[in-house]
Design an enzyme around this catalytic site. Structure first.
Site, mmCIF file in Angstrom:
data_model
loop_
_atom_site.group_PDB
_atom_site.id
_atom_site.type_symbol
_atom_site.label_atom_id
_atom_site.label_comp_id
_atom_site.label_asym_id
_atom_site.label_seq_id
_atom_site.Cartn_x
_atom_site.Cartn_y
_atom_site.Cartn_z
ATOM 1 N N CYS A 1 80.879 74.065 15.520
ATOM 2 C CA CYS A 1 81.510 73.791 16.815
ATOM 3 C C CYS A 1 82.994 73.518 16.665
ATOM 4 C CB CYS A 1 80.831 72.620 17.521
ATOM 5 S SG CYS A 1 80.958 71.073 16.617
ATOM 6 N N ASP B 1 84.368 70.693 15.799
ATOM 7 C CA ASP B 1 84.754 69.319 16.127
ATOM 8 C C ASP B 1 85.104 68.537 14.862
ATOM 9 O OD1 ASP B 1 84.190 70.109 18.622
ATOM 10 O OD2 ASP B 1 82.560 68.710 19.003
ATOM 11 N N CYS C 1 76.170 65.958 16.932
ATOM 12 C CA CYS C 1 77.366 65.136 17.163
ATOM 13 C C CYS C 1 77.147 63.739 16.582
ATOM 14 C CB CYS C 1 77.676 65.048 18.654
ATOM 15 S SG CYS C 1 77.542 66.609 19.548
HETATM 16 FE FE1 FES Z 1 79.819 69.645 17.793
HETATM 17 FE FE2 FES Z 1 79.687 67.796 19.627
HETATM 18 S S1 FES Z 1 79.472 69.941 19.920
HETATM 19 S S2 FES Z 1 80.220 67.543 17.563
#
Ligand code: FES
Length: 122
Positions: free
Chosen positions: A33, A35, A103
């Site tokens: 993702c 992040d 997450c």
């Molecule tokens: Fe990857 Fe939230 S979508 S950490």
């Protein structure tokens, strides 16, 4: 789809920002993702987490889980903080949708990375 607690920690995240004099800093990311989460810890001579902060570039759940993880380790010993699991973070937030479980894993890993950094510097 998000619990009230997730929304609260997303809208009003606790412990945001870098900590001056942090002696443990950990950064982790999720390649899928994209992040990124960075955790700052200030650990005292008794191995107690005196202060904690975070900076997260990511989704709402990443921000909420970072915020909750910092709240959960504040005032804990290093050994207690190391035991923080993503399941505990999720439970404290009244759950996360399945697609957002990773997450909370990032939050657990970020705390562990910051503690590893502290230990390696000792
Ligand atoms: Fe990857 Fe939230 S979508 S950490």
């Amino acid at each position: 789809m998000y619990s009230e607690k997730v929304m609260d920690h997303f809208m009003n995240p606790r412990n945001v920002g870098e900590i001056e004099g942090a002696n443990g800093v950990g950064e982790v990311g999720n390649a899928q993702c994209g992040d990124i989460m960075r955790i700052y810890l200030k650990i005292d001579e008794n191995e107690v987490v005196k202060d904690v902060g975070f900076m997260t570039y990511g989704c709402g759940a990443a921000i909420a889980t970072s915020s909750m993880a910092t709240e959960l380790v504040k005032g804990k010993t290093v050994d207690e903080a190391l035991k923080l699991s993503n399941a505990a973070v999720m439970e404290a937030l009244d759950g996360l949708p399945p697609a957002k479980v990773h997450c909370s894993v990032l939050a657990e890993e970020a705390i562990k990375a910051a503690i590893d950094d502290y230990k390696s510097k000792k």
